[in-house]
Motif scaffolding. Structure first.
Motif, PDB file in Angstrom:
ATOM      1  N   LEU A   1       0.826  -1.198   0.000  1.00 43.25           N
ATOM      2  CA  LEU A   1       0.000   0.000   0.000  1.00 43.25           C
ATOM      3  C   LEU A   1       0.862   1.251   0.000  1.00 43.25           C
ATOM      4  O   LEU A   1       1.917   1.293   0.637  1.00 43.25           O
TER       5      LEU A   1
ATOM      6  N   TYR B   1      -7.624   3.168  -4.002  1.00 44.17           N
ATOM      7  CA  TYR B   1      -8.672   3.057  -2.994  1.00 44.17           C
ATOM      8  C   TYR B   1      -8.966   4.434  -2.404  1.00 44.17           C
ATOM      9  O   TYR B   1      -8.034   5.202  -2.137  1.00 44.17           O
TER      10      TYR B   1
ATOM     11  N   PHE C   1      -7.560   6.150   9.224  1.00 41.92           N
ATOM     12  CA  PHE C   1      -8.684   5.861   8.320  1.00 41.92           C
ATOM     13  C   PHE C   1      -9.236   4.481   8.616  1.00 41.92           C
ATOM     14  O   PHE C   1      -8.478   3.547   8.907  1.00 41.92           O
ATOM     15  N   ASP C   2     -10.545   4.360   8.551  1.00 37.49           N
ATOM     16  CA  ASP C   2     -11.170   3.110   8.942  1.00 37.49           C
ATOM     17  C   ASP C   2     -11.779   2.353   7.765  1.00 37.49           C
ATOM     18  O   ASP C   2     -11.390   1.233   7.484  1.00 37.49           O
TER      19      ASP C   2
ATOM     20  N   TRP D   1     -12.664   1.458   3.781  1.00 32.67           N
ATOM     21  CA  TRP D   1     -12.064   1.547   2.455  1.00 32.67           C
ATOM     22  C   TRP D   1     -13.079   1.104   1.404  1.00 32.67           C
ATOM     23  O   TRP D   1     -13.918   0.245   1.656  1.00 32.67           O
ATOM     24  N   GLY D   2     -12.934   1.672   0.200  1.00 31.84           N
ATOM     25  CA  GLY D   2     -13.710   1.172  -0.916  1.00 31.84           C
ATOM     26  C   GLY D   2     -13.061  -0.091  -1.476  1.00 31.84           C
ATOM     27  O   GLY D   2     -12.057  -0.569  -0.942  1.00 31.84           O
ATOM     28  N   GLN D   3     -13.622  -0.597  -2.555  1.00 28.53           N
ATOM     29  CA  GLN D   3     -13.089  -1.809  -3.179  1.00 28.53           C
ATOM     30  C   GLN D   3     -12.014  -1.508  -4.216  1.00 28.53           C
ATOM     31  O   GLN D   3     -11.353  -2.413  -4.713  1.00 28.53           O
TER      32      GLN D   3
ATOM     33  N   SER E   1      -1.424   2.580  12.923  1.00 31.78           N
ATOM     34  CA  SER E   1      -2.541   1.687  12.642  1.00 31.78           C
ATOM     35  C   SER E   1      -2.022   0.433  11.962  1.00 31.78           C
ATOM     36  O   SER E   1      -0.941   0.441  11.359  1.00 31.78           O
TER      37      SER E   1
ATOM     38  N   TYR F   1      -3.395  -2.842   9.347  1.00 28.75           N
ATOM     39  CA  TYR F   1      -4.439  -3.287   8.443  1.00 28.75           C
ATOM     40  C   TYR F   1      -4.150  -4.711   7.985  1.00 28.75           C
ATOM     41  O   TYR F   1      -2.992  -5.070   7.754  1.00 28.75           O
TER      42      TYR F   1
ATOM     43  N   GLN G   1      -5.035  -7.435   4.961  1.00 27.36           N
ATOM     44  CA  GLN G   1      -5.538  -7.467   3.587  1.00 27.36           C
ATOM     45  C   GLN G   1      -5.444  -8.873   3.015  1.00 27.36           C
ATOM     46  O   GLN G   1      -4.340  -9.410   2.858  1.00 27.36           O
TER      47      GLN G   1
ATOM     48  N   LYS H   1      -8.799  -8.182  -1.888  1.00 27.36           N
ATOM     49  CA  LYS H   1      -9.767  -7.476  -1.036  1.00 27.36           C
ATOM     50  C   LYS H   1      -9.212  -6.150  -0.570  1.00 27.36           C
ATOM     51  O   LYS H   1      -8.012  -5.903  -0.613  1.00 27.36           O
ATOM     52  N   ALA H   2     -10.119  -5.297  -0.096  1.00 27.72           N
ATOM     53  CA  ALA H   2      -9.701  -4.034   0.488  1.00 27.72           C
ATOM     54  C   ALA H   2      -9.116  -4.288   1.876  1.00 27.72           C
ATOM     55  O   ALA H   2      -9.491  -5.250   2.550  1.00 27.72           O
ATOM     56  N   PRO H   3      -8.194  -3.441   2.316  1.00 22.32           N
ATOM     57  CA  PRO H   3      -7.647  -3.587   3.663  1.00 22.32           C
ATOM     58  C   PRO H   3      -8.731  -3.406   4.721  1.00 22.32           C
ATOM     59  O   PRO H   3      -9.717  -2.695   4.525  1.00 22.32           O
TER      60      PRO H   3
ATOM     61  N   LEU I   1      -9.142  -2.475   8.894  1.00 22.13           N
ATOM     62  CA  LEU I   1      -8.498  -1.925  10.077  1.00 22.13           C
ATOM     63  C   LEU I   1      -8.532  -2.932  11.228  1.00 22.13           C
ATOM     64  O   LEU I   1      -9.602  -3.422  11.592  1.00 22.13           O
TER      65      LEU I   1
ATOM     66  N   TYR J   1      -0.251  -4.638   7.095  1.00 31.09           N
ATOM     67  CA  TYR J   1       0.438  -3.381   6.855  1.00 31.09           C
ATOM     68  C   TYR J   1       0.303  -2.477   8.069  1.00 31.09           C
ATOM     69  O   TYR J   1      -0.795  -2.331   8.624  1.00 31.09           O
TER      70      TYR J   1
END
Lengths: 121, 110
Positions: free
Chosen positions: A45, A95, A108-109, A111-113, B36, B38, B40, B44-46, B48, B89
């Motif tokens: 990321l 994203y 940030f909590d 997320w989109g796809q 933070s 994450y 994943q 897929k999206a990460p 939290l 991450y």
């Protein structure tokens, strides 16, 4: 429930431009900062940019500064990323992510796809 | 804006505990308690898992915990389960009003 839906990705030639959108629902959009984060194929990321809840302040990763512009339209619950002077290094899934407060300080909590941007000649 | 440093991979057996480190600098991890983590899964999206160093969002198992010492943050997963196999991450707020991620760690549950 919180929903973030990105759109606008596609194939673009190096040097070209593209505008991504992220439509938000399920929360009070104008109360939260919003981020863009990207992920190159098979890579990790990379944080890209953030805009405060009211659009007043924006911050960028060095890799995109001067080429990308983050913005928002709170009347449309939509976040944007204008990308110019694109290079092959910009190929990634992009994203959008919701901040947990009004400014850049908050994590940030949701997320989109994601939407895929591919640079190809 | 250099990426935070994470091990490329870690592994453990079901039921064991593992720890993933995340090393930054005095301009990010060492300066703020805004780290933070994450999770994943492929394609897929990460998601939290930990925020503000050691806080768990509702719905995240208490097998996940976070800590920080100096410029290094850590994620510990206890009682490993097969479903924990994923990429992880870390991220941190920085003195430049930006955010930075670690390179990611692939967790294998053997």
């Amino acid at each position: 429930q919180v929903q973030l839906v990105e759109s606008g990705g596609g194939v673009v030639q190096p040097g070209g431009s593209l505008r991504l959108s992220c439509t938000a629902s399920g929360f009070t959009f104008n109360s939260y900062a919003m981020h863009w984060v990207r992920q190159a194929p098979g890579k990790g990321l990379e944080w890209v940019a953030i805009v405060r809840y009211d659009g007043s302040n924006k911050y960028y990763a060095d890799s995109v500064k001067g080429r990308f512009t983050i913005s928002r339209d709170n009347s449309k619950n939509t976040l944007y990323l204008q990308m110019n002077s694109l290079t092959t290094d910009d190929t990634a899934v992009y994203y959008c992510a919701k901040g947990t407060g009004r400014t850049e300080v908050y994590y940030f909590d949701y997320w989109g796809q994601g939407t895929l941007v591919t640079l190809s000649s | 804006q250099s990426a935070l440093t994470q091990p490329a991979s870690v592994s453990g057996s079901p039921g064991q505990s593992i720890t993933i480190s995340c090393t930054g600098t005095t301009r990010d991890v060492g300066l703020f308690d805004y780290v933070s983590w994450y999770q994943q899964h492929p394609g897929k999206a990460p998601k939290l898992m930990i925020y503000n160093v050691n806080k768990r969002p509702s719905g995240v198992s208490n097998r996940f915990s976070g800590s920080k010492s100096g410029n290094t943050a850590s994620l510990t997963i206890s009682g490993l389960q097969a479903e924990d196999e994923s990429d992880y991450y870390c991220s941190s707020y920085t003195s430049g009003s930006t955010w930075v991620f670690g390179g990611g760690t692939k967790l294998a549950v053997l």
